[in-house]
Design a protein around this motif. Structure first.
Motif, PDB file in Angstrom:
ATOM      1  N   SER A 224       6.489   9.679  -0.533  1.00 50.02           N
ATOM      2  CA  SER A 224       5.657   8.485  -0.448  1.00 50.02           C
ATOM      3  C   SER A 224       6.132   7.592   0.701  1.00 50.02           C
ATOM      4  O   SER A 224       7.247   7.740   1.194  1.00 50.02           O
ATOM      5  CB  SER A 224       5.711   7.701  -1.755  1.00 50.02           C
ATOM      6  OG  SER A 224       7.037   7.244  -1.998  1.00 50.02           O
TER       7      SER A 224
ATOM      8  N   LEU B 155       0.887  -1.149   0.000  1.00 57.25           N
ATOM      9  CA  LEU B 155       0.000   0.000   0.000  1.00 57.25           C
ATOM     10  C   LEU B 155       0.927   1.201   0.000  1.00 57.25           C
ATOM     11  O   LEU B 155       1.836   1.295   0.830  1.00 57.25           O
ATOM     12  CB  LEU B 155      -0.877   0.034   1.255  1.00 57.25           C
ATOM     13  CG  LEU B 155      -1.572   1.372   1.503  1.00 57.25           C
ATOM     14  CD1 LEU B 155      -2.742   1.546   0.543  1.00 57.25           C
ATOM     15  CD2 LEU B 155      -2.013   1.508   2.937  1.00 57.25           C
ATOM     16  N   TRP B 156       0.731   2.120  -0.927  1.00 58.95           N
ATOM     17  CA  TRP B 156       1.535   3.337  -1.007  1.00 58.95           C
ATOM     18  C   TRP B 156       0.668   4.522  -0.606  1.00 58.95           C
ATOM     19  O   TRP B 156      -0.418   4.712  -1.152  1.00 58.95           O
ATOM     20  CB  TRP B 156       2.041   3.554  -2.437  1.00 58.95           C
ATOM     21  CG  TRP B 156       3.093   2.597  -2.856  1.00 58.95           C
ATOM     22  CD1 TRP B 156       2.919   1.385  -3.438  1.00 58.95           C
ATOM     23  CD2 TRP B 156       4.502   2.769  -2.718  1.00 58.95           C
ATOM     24  NE1 TRP B 156       4.133   0.789  -3.671  1.00 58.95           N
ATOM     25  CE2 TRP B 156       5.126   1.623  -3.236  1.00 58.95           C
ATOM     26  CE3 TRP B 156       5.295   3.798  -2.197  1.00 58.95           C
ATOM     27  CZ2 TRP B 156       6.501   1.466  -3.257  1.00 58.95           C
ATOM     28  CZ3 TRP B 156       6.674   3.642  -2.224  1.00 58.95           C
ATOM     29  CH2 TRP B 156       7.269   2.493  -2.746  1.00 58.95           C
ATOM     30  N   LEU B 157       1.131   5.306   0.338  1.00 57.88           N
ATOM     31  CA  LEU B 157       0.515   6.585   0.663  1.00 57.88           C
ATOM     32  C   LEU B 157       1.398   7.685   0.084  1.00 57.88           C
ATOM     33  O   LEU B 157       2.627   7.571   0.099  1.00 57.88           O
ATOM     34  CB  LEU B 157       0.383   6.775   2.176  1.00 57.88           C
ATOM     35  CG  LEU B 157      -0.573   5.832   2.896  1.00 57.88           C
ATOM     36  CD1 LEU B 157      -0.610   6.155   4.391  1.00 57.88           C
ATOM     37  CD2 LEU B 157      -1.973   5.899   2.304  1.00 57.88           C
TER      38      LEU B 157
ATOM     39  N   ASN C  23      -3.225   1.098  -3.611  1.00 54.70           N
ATOM     40  CA  ASN C  23      -3.224  -0.185  -2.920  1.00 54.70           C
ATOM     41  C   ASN C  23      -2.905  -1.260  -3.943  1.00 54.70           C
ATOM     42  O   ASN C  23      -3.783  -1.721  -4.664  1.00 54.70           O
ATOM     43  CB  ASN C  23      -4.569  -0.461  -2.250  1.00 54.70           C
ATOM     44  CG  ASN C  23      -4.550  -1.755  -1.452  1.00 54.70           C
ATOM     45  OD1 ASN C  23      -3.541  -2.445  -1.388  1.00 54.70           O
ATOM     46  ND2 ASN C  23      -5.675  -2.093  -0.847  1.00 54.70           N
TER      47      ASN C  23
ATOM     48  N   ASN D 274       5.589   3.294   1.743  1.00 55.60           N
ATOM     49  CA  ASN D 274       4.985   2.007   1.410  1.00 55.60           C
ATOM     50  C   ASN D 274       4.798   1.160   2.662  1.00 55.60           C
ATOM     51  O   ASN D 274       5.593   1.222   3.593  1.00 55.60           O
ATOM     52  CB  ASN D 274       5.828   1.276   0.375  1.00 55.60           C
ATOM     53  CG  ASN D 274       7.255   1.065   0.813  1.00 55.60           C
ATOM     54  OD1 ASN D 274       7.901   1.988   1.285  1.00 55.60           O
ATOM     55  ND2 ASN D 274       7.761  -0.141   0.652  1.00 55.60           N
TER      56      ASN D 274
ATOM     57  N   ALA E  76      -1.337  12.283   4.452  1.00 56.08           N
ATOM     58  CA  ALA E  76      -1.555  11.579   3.185  1.00 56.08           C
ATOM     59  C   ALA E  76      -2.706  12.197   2.399  1.00 56.08           C
ATOM     60  O   ALA E  76      -3.757  12.508   2.961  1.00 56.08           O
ATOM     61  CB  ALA E  76      -1.833  10.105   3.442  1.00 56.08           C
TER      62      ALA E  76
ATOM     63  N   SER F 202      -3.189  10.929  -1.189  1.00 53.26           N
ATOM     64  CA  SER F 202      -3.555   9.970  -2.233  1.00 53.26           C
ATOM     65  C   SER F 202      -2.919   8.621  -1.903  1.00 53.26           C
ATOM     66  O   SER F 202      -2.046   8.527  -1.042  1.00 53.26           O
ATOM     67  CB  SER F 202      -3.120  10.464  -3.617  1.00 53.26           C
ATOM     68  OG  SER F 202      -1.729  10.708  -3.687  1.00 53.26           O
ATOM     69  N   MET F 203      -3.406   7.569  -2.590  1.00 57.36           N
ATOM     70  CA  MET F 203      -2.898   6.231  -2.291  1.00 57.36           C
ATOM     71  C   MET F 203      -3.013   5.312  -3.498  1.00 57.36           C
ATOM     72  O   MET F 203      -3.821   5.529  -4.401  1.00 57.36           O
ATOM     73  CB  MET F 203      -3.624   5.620  -1.097  1.00 57.36           C
ATOM     74  CG  MET F 203      -5.054   5.173  -1.313  1.00 57.36           C
ATOM     75  SD  MET F 203      -5.140   3.498  -1.981  1.00 57.36           S
ATOM     76  CE  MET F 203      -6.795   3.494  -2.630  1.00 57.36           C
TER      77      MET F 203
END
Length: 126
Positions: free
Chosen positions: A50, A38-40, A81, A52, A76, A78-79
């Motif tokens: 970012s 999951l990246w924020l 997944n 992870n 945060a 955007s993301m």
């Protein structure tokens, strides 16, 4: 003469099929490791710093954006997944309060449209 041409065509076909097979394997290998996070992102449209995650982090106040000394907590926007698991983000450390639900293999370029911009303090994989 015909045997040589047939043998040459067969060799080219075998080499082409082998190369195609390797290309398929490389593509699958490239996506495999990338599909575990999951990246924020700090800004809309996956911009800025970012971070992870491959598992739970129930206290983002002690988690920092990659390569910085800035906290992820309440930062945060955007993301992405890229996991096969659903992930819940919560407003409060310890996973309580308002929440945001990210389906497996989904993206969101702007948390504002979900009233969750700059609110994440907890990551909880389902």
């Amino acid at each position: 003469m015909r045997r040589r041409i047939a043998a040459a065509i067969g060799s080219v076909a075998l080499v082409g099929a082998t190369a195609f097979g390797f290309a398929q394997t490389a593509t699958a290998a490239e996506t495999g490791p990338q599909a575990t996070y999951l990246w924020l992102f700090q800004h809309d449209d996956f911009g800025g710093s970012s971070k992870n995650f491959s598992g739970d982090d129930h206290d983002l106040s002690n988690t920092f954006w990659n390569g910085t000394s800035s906290r992820v907590d309440n930062g945060a926007s955007s993301m992405k997944n890229q996991t096969s698991r659903d992930v819940a983000l919560y407003q409060n450390v310890g996973c309580s309060g308002d929440n945001y639900f990210a389906r497996a293999n989904s993206v969101d370029a702007d948390f504002s449209n979900n009233s969750f911009d700059n609110k994440a303090s907890c990551v909880d994989f389902r």
